[in-house]
Design an enzyme around this catalytic site. Structure first.
Site, PDB file in Angstrom:
ATOM      1  N   ASP A  18      40.494  16.834 -18.899  1.00 45.41           N
ATOM      2  CA  ASP A  18      39.946  17.245 -20.183  1.00 45.41           C
ATOM      3  C   ASP A  18      40.913  16.701 -21.250  1.00 45.41           C
ATOM      4  O   ASP A  18      42.054  16.340 -20.929  1.00 45.41           O
ATOM      5  CB  ASP A  18      39.889  18.782 -20.197  1.00 45.41           C
ATOM      6  CG  ASP A  18      39.802  19.341 -21.591  1.00 45.41           C
ATOM      7  OD1 ASP A  18      38.871  18.950 -22.319  1.00 45.41           O
ATOM      8  OD2 ASP A  18      40.682  20.146 -21.970  1.00 45.41           O
ATOM      9  N   ASP A  20      41.327  17.905 -25.196  1.00 49.07           N
ATOM     10  CA  ASP A  20      41.912  18.946 -26.059  1.00 49.07           C
ATOM     11  C   ASP A  20      42.581  20.047 -25.255  1.00 49.07           C
ATOM     12  O   ASP A  20      41.923  20.705 -24.446  1.00 49.07           O
ATOM     13  CB  ASP A  20      40.797  19.616 -26.877  1.00 49.07           C
ATOM     14  CG  ASP A  20      40.572  18.942 -28.204  1.00 49.07           C
ATOM     15  OD1 ASP A  20      41.502  18.302 -28.716  1.00 49.07           O
ATOM     16  OD2 ASP A  20      39.465  19.078 -28.734  1.00 49.07           O
TER      17      ASP A  20
HETATM   18  O1  M1P Z   1      37.013  19.420 -26.391  1.00 45.79           O
HETATM   19  C1  M1P Z   1      36.772  20.723 -26.775  1.00 45.79           C
HETATM   20  C2  M1P Z   1      35.932  20.782 -28.030  1.00 45.79           C
HETATM   21  O2  M1P Z   1      36.672  20.218 -29.102  1.00 45.79           O
HETATM   22  C3  M1P Z   1      36.068  20.326 -30.344  1.00 45.79           C
HETATM   23  O3  M1P Z   1      35.904  21.703 -30.649  1.00 45.79           O
HETATM   24  P1  M1P Z   1      36.452  22.402 -31.978  1.00 45.79           P
HETATM   25  O4  M1P Z   1      36.269  21.462 -33.106  1.00 45.79           O
HETATM   26  O5  M1P Z   1      35.643  23.646 -32.072  1.00 45.79           O
HETATM   27  O6  M1P Z   1      37.916  22.716 -31.738  1.00 45.79           O
HETATM   28  C4  M1P Z   1      34.697  19.706 -30.370  1.00 45.79           C
HETATM   29  O7  M1P Z   1      34.827  18.310 -30.384  1.00 45.79           O
HETATM   30  C5  M1P Z   1      33.860  20.165 -29.195  1.00 45.79           C
HETATM   31  O8  M1P Z   1      32.703  19.370 -29.096  1.00 45.79           O
HETATM   32  C6  M1P Z   1      34.612  20.041 -27.901  1.00 45.79           C
HETATM   33  O9  M1P Z   1      33.851  20.596 -26.850  1.00 45.79           O
END
Ligand code: M1P
Length: 257
Positions: A18, A20
């Protein structure tokens, strides 16, 4: 039999990440140390990322030092794998709008915008619906929020459950749309057809013949956007709390032998 494209890797293993919270802090750039570790890892195994965001955003996070992200990873899966690259070359992509149809989409987005308009939350910014190739992303505060506004919204949402309530309203309003709602990040949730979660990426590597597939993610709990791929029998799942945790486990698994 693993493709001869990967014959230089001693282990016939695919390691998927993953983005983030796993390779980089949320919406931030990955550290040079992480990128260096991934380069070393790639000498041993096949590597790929599976992110919910679109490729532009993922590139901003992972293209440390101007590197081309689709070339730094053997498999690049943006939007859960609906946009996909293998060894720098694009694979066929899928489209949310083609799947759902203009009429049904118009009803959905109109409902969402009315719902946001009526929401009473401390602050609102802009871009409440982001239209992506394979999904839409819905944010009550809006995607233009700053990092600080994001952090504040996330804390607020934890207490008030704004996104969870929003998702329930959509499920009730559109029961026959066949949509999955996933609260993966800090300020938004993703909306996509059933099955277009991160396991979609696994269907794209099925024929590659890997002996094992590892997956690293931070939102591995039920309702998180890593849950399905983390619990999928085709993967060996690793739940991490941050990028440092990812590095620690990688070193234990692949470098301390
Ligand atoms: O990768 C996790 C999520 O990251 C973003 O979420 P947020 O802006 O709420 O922090 C988005 O790009 C979301 O699509 C993605 O699942």
């Amino acid at each position: 039999m693993v493709s001869s494209d990967f014959s230089d890797r001693p282990l016939k293993t695919l390691v998927l990440f993953d983005v983030d919270g796993t390779l980089s802090p949320a919406r931030r750039v990955a550290s040079a140390e992480m990128i260096e570790l991934l380069r070393e890892l790639r000498k041993k195994v096949v590597i790929g990322f599976v992110g919910g965001s679109d490729l532009v955003k993922i590139s901003e996070q992972l293209a440390v030092g101007g590197a081309n992200v689709v070339e730094e990873f053997d498999f690049a899966f943006a939007e859960n794998g609906l946009t996909a690259y293998r060894l720098g070359k694009p694979l066929e992509s899928q489209s949310f709008i083609r799947h759902i149809g203009e009429d049904r989409y118009k009803k959905l987005v109109s409902f969402i915008l009315h719902y946001v308009a009526d929401l009473d939350i401390p602050i609102k910014r802009g871009t409440f619906v982001e239209f992506r190739n394979g999904m839409i992303n819905v944010s009550p505060i809006g995607r233009n929020a700053t990092i600080q506004e994001r952090n504040e919204y996330e804390a607020y949402d934890k207490i008030h459950g704004i996104r969870a309530t929003f998702v329930n309203a959509l499920k009730e309003q559109f029961p026959d749309y066949g949509l999955t709602y996933s609260i993966g990040g800090q300020i938004s949730f993703d909306v996509f057809p059933h099955g277009w979660d991160k396991t979609y990426a696994l269907t794209r590597v099925e024929h590659e013949g890997f002996e094992s597939i590892h997956f690293f993610g931070d939102k591995t709990y039920k309702g998180g956007n890593d849950y399905e791929i983390f619990t999928d029998p085709r993967t060996i799942g690793h739940s991490v709390s941050n990028p440092e945790d990812t590095m620690r486990i990688l070193k234990e698994l692949f470098f301390d032998q």
